[in-house]
Design an enzyme around this catalytic site. Structure first.
Site, mmCIF file in Angstrom:
data_model
loop_
_atom_site.group_PDB
_atom_site.id
_atom_site.type_symbol
_atom_site.label_atom_id
_atom_site.label_comp_id
_atom_site.label_asym_id
_atom_site.label_seq_id
_atom_site.Cartn_x
_atom_site.Cartn_y
_atom_site.Cartn_z
ATOM 1 C CE LYS A 67 -2.040 -1.122 3.904
ATOM 2 N NZ LYS A 67 -1.322 -2.387 4.200
ATOM 3 N NE ARG A 123 -4.652 -1.485 9.757
ATOM 4 C CZ ARG A 123 -3.588 -1.017 9.129
ATOM 5 N NH1 ARG A 123 -3.605 0.170 8.571
ATOM 6 N NH2 ARG A 123 -2.515 -1.738 9.075
ATOM 7 N NE ARG A 183 7.716 -2.610 6.165
ATOM 8 C CZ ARG A 183 6.417 -2.524 6.349
ATOM 9 N NH1 ARG A 183 5.665 -1.944 5.456
ATOM 10 N NH2 ARG A 183 5.870 -3.035 7.416
ATOM 11 N NE ARG A 197 6.209 -0.290 10.042
ATOM 12 C CZ ARG A 197 5.123 -0.354 9.268
ATOM 13 N NH1 ARG A 197 5.104 0.267 8.109
ATOM 14 N NH2 ARG A 197 4.064 -1.019 9.654
ATOM 15 N NE ARG A 217 2.014 -4.998 11.001
ATOM 16 C CZ ARG A 217 3.073 -4.649 10.276
ATOM 17 N NH1 ARG A 217 4.277 -5.036 10.653
ATOM 18 N NH2 ARG A 217 2.918 -3.913 9.209
HETATM 19 P P1 AP5 Z 1 4.860 -1.566 1.848
HETATM 20 O O1 AP5 Z 1 4.540 -0.711 0.685
HETATM 21 O O2 AP5 Z 1 5.613 -0.979 2.973
HETATM 22 O O3 AP5 Z 1 3.532 -2.295 2.361
HETATM 23 P P2 AP5 Z 1 2.292 -1.730 3.174
HETATM 24 O O4 AP5 Z 1 1.081 -2.377 2.607
HETATM 25 O O5 AP5 Z 1 2.331 -0.249 3.260
HETATM 26 O O6 AP5 Z 1 2.627 -2.396 4.570
HETATM 27 P P3 AP5 Z 1 2.490 -1.838 6.049
HETATM 28 O O7 AP5 Z 1 3.263 -2.766 6.942
HETATM 29 O O8 AP5 Z 1 2.820 -0.389 6.110
HETATM 30 O O9 AP5 Z 1 1.002 -2.054 6.268
HETATM 31 P P4 AP5 Z 1 0.300 -2.143 7.573
HETATM 32 O O10 AP5 Z 1 -1.075 -2.000 7.077
HETATM 33 O O11 AP5 Z 1 0.560 -3.347 8.378
HETATM 34 O O12 AP5 Z 1 0.960 -0.968 8.437
HETATM 35 P P5 AP5 Z 1 0.548 0.523 8.721
HETATM 36 O O13 AP5 Z 1 1.747 1.344 8.734
HETATM 37 O O14 AP5 Z 1 -0.608 0.912 7.871
HETATM 38 O O15 AP5 Z 1 5.634 -2.862 1.281
HETATM 39 C C1 AP5 Z 1 6.122 -3.860 2.156
HETATM 40 C C2 AP5 Z 1 7.512 -4.348 1.666
HETATM 41 O O16 AP5 Z 1 7.359 -5.040 0.434
HETATM 42 C C3 AP5 Z 1 8.487 -3.195 1.374
HETATM 43 O O17 AP5 Z 1 9.771 -3.626 1.753
HETATM 44 C C4 AP5 Z 1 8.387 -2.991 -0.141
HETATM 45 O O18 AP5 Z 1 9.572 -2.465 -0.685
HETATM 46 C C5 AP5 Z 1 8.097 -4.400 -0.623
HETATM 47 N N1 AP5 Z 1 7.219 -4.442 -1.799
HETATM 48 C C6 AP5 Z 1 6.126 -3.631 -2.025
HETATM 49 N N2 AP5 Z 1 5.521 -3.968 -3.188
HETATM 50 C C7 AP5 Z 1 6.234 -5.033 -3.676
HETATM 51 C C8 AP5 Z 1 6.094 -5.844 -4.858
HETATM 52 N N3 AP5 Z 1 5.121 -5.632 -5.760
HETATM 53 N N4 AP5 Z 1 6.998 -6.852 -5.038
HETATM 54 C C9 AP5 Z 1 7.998 -7.062 -4.144
HETATM 55 N N5 AP5 Z 1 8.179 -6.337 -3.018
HETATM 56 C C10 AP5 Z 1 7.310 -5.334 -2.794
HETATM 57 O O19 AP5 Z 1 0.005 0.368 10.215
HETATM 58 C C11 AP5 Z 1 0.876 0.035 11.273
HETATM 59 C C12 AP5 Z 1 0.088 -0.098 12.551
HETATM 60 O O20 AP5 Z 1 -0.556 1.157 12.870
HETATM 61 C C13 AP5 Z 1 -1.062 -1.117 12.524
HETATM 62 O O21 AP5 Z 1 -0.610 -2.430 12.797
HETATM 63 C C14 AP5 Z 1 -1.980 -0.549 13.602
HETATM 64 O O22 AP5 Z 1 -1.530 -0.881 14.882
HETATM 65 C C15 AP5 Z 1 -1.848 0.956 13.416
HETATM 66 N N6 AP5 Z 1 -2.851 1.502 12.491
HETATM 67 C C16 AP5 Z 1 -2.625 2.084 11.286
HETATM 68 N N7 AP5 Z 1 -3.779 2.443 10.707
HETATM 69 C C17 AP5 Z 1 -4.763 2.079 11.550
HETATM 70 C C18 AP5 Z 1 -6.191 2.162 11.497
HETATM 71 N N8 AP5 Z 1 -6.822 2.700 10.437
HETATM 72 N N9 AP5 Z 1 -6.897 1.669 12.547
HETATM 73 C C19 AP5 Z 1 -6.279 1.150 13.619
HETATM 74 N N10 AP5 Z 1 -4.945 1.020 13.721
HETATM 75 C C20 AP5 Z 1 -4.187 1.492 12.698
HETATM 76 MG MG MG Z 2 2.550 1.151 4.836
#
Ligand code: AP5
Ligand code: MG
Length: 217
Positions: free
Chosen positions: A13, A88, A127, A160, A171
């Site tokens: 994402k 989410r 990552r 992270r 997660r």
């Molecule tokens: P990346 O682009 O970083 O993936 P992502 O989907 O953004 O993953 P996140 O870990 O950020 O998602 P998340 O939803 O768990 O965390 P968030 O920060 O939102 O890609 C991942 C890796 O793969 C990278 O190394 C990239 O280079 C590689 N990659 C990407 N595309 C690729 C491809 N096509 N091929 C190969 N490699 C690839 O949330 C973190 C925490 O915050 C949550 O756990 C929760 O506690 C809290 N939180 C956030 N939002 C909310 C909400 N709305 N409600 C409640 N809690 C929340």
């Molecule tokens: Mg992200």
């Protein structure tokens, strides 16, 4: 252009949002990035959110809903935005519907980036993230130009805290239980397009842009 990016942890994402932000010239709003910035600055919100994030749990709905409500009503969001990691849960999606209704607005498309749990586990361990500007890299699939340094802002990259294997497992469980129901929620509203997120990054971007253009015409 108002877009929601759905998908499991590590589905890509953030990676895609950064590219779409450039393409459409609209803000990228990641609740995860906003919460991590708050943790770094030791704000009240950050202190409260940290316990949940470190365990791989979702922070309470009311905290993120409030945050998004304030953000999407800012001036720079008038022309559009990319929501990454919000909503989410069903209550978050319903709260977003209410906010949008109150300002007579709507989301154009919901993109569900689909990747298997096995690939997600592999992606997370490689990552590296920039906690300053939110850019994301992968040591093999998407390395920075200089090892360990963010291409965009020159900050040192980190693994992270919530990318430890045991937290990733949590997660994923939370994703399946609380976030996946949004696929049906937006399918029923005829807003959802599923994208194969297992393809190379540029191919995924291409598929996303084609879906958006098709959706708009
Ligand atoms: P990346 O682009 O970083 O993936 P992502 O989907 O953004 O993953 P996140 O870990 O950020 O998602 P998340 O939803 O768990 O965390 P968030 O920060 O939102 O890609 C991942 C890796 O793969 C990278 O190394 C990239 O280079 C590689 N990659 C990407 N595309 C690729 C491809 N096509 N091929 C190969 N490699 C690839 O949330 C973190 C925490 O915050 C949550 O756990 C929760 O506690 C809290 N939180 C956030 N939002 C909310 C909400 N709305 N409600 C409640 N809690 C929340
Ligand atoms: Mg992200």
């Amino acid at each position: 252009m108002k877009i929601i990016l759905l998908g499991g942890p590590g589905a890509g994402k953030g990676t895609q949002a950064k590219l779409l932000k450039e393409h459409y010239n609209v803000p990228h709003i990641s609740t995860g990035d906003i919460l991590r910035a708050n943790i770094k600055q030791n704000t009240e919100l950050g202190i409260e959110a940290k316990n949940y994030i470190d365990q791989g749990l979702l922070v309470p709905d009311e905290l993120v809903v409030h945050l998004i409500e304030n953000r999407i009503t800012e001036d720079d969001c008038k022309k559009g935005y990319i929501l990454d990691g919000f909503p989410r849960t069903i209550p978050q999606a319903e709260a977003l519907d209410k906010v949008l209704e109150s300002i007579n607005d709507q989301i154009d498309i919901v993109l569900n980036i689909e990747v298997s749990d096995d690939s997600i586990v592999k992606r997370m361990s490689g990552r590296r993230a920039c906690l300053k500007c939110g850019a994301t890299y992968h040591i093999d699939n998407n390395p920075p130009k200089v090892e360990g340094i963010c291409d965009v802002c020159g900050t040192e990259l980190v693994l992270r805290d919530d990318d430890k294997p045991e937290t990733v497992a949590n997660r994923l469980r939370v994703y399946h239980e609380e976030t996946k129901p949004l696929i049906d929620y937006y399918t029923n509203k005829n807003m959802l397009v599923t994208i194969d997120g297992s393809r190379p990054i540029d191919d995924v971007t291409h598929d996303i842009i084609s879906s958006i253009e098709r959706g708009l015409n």
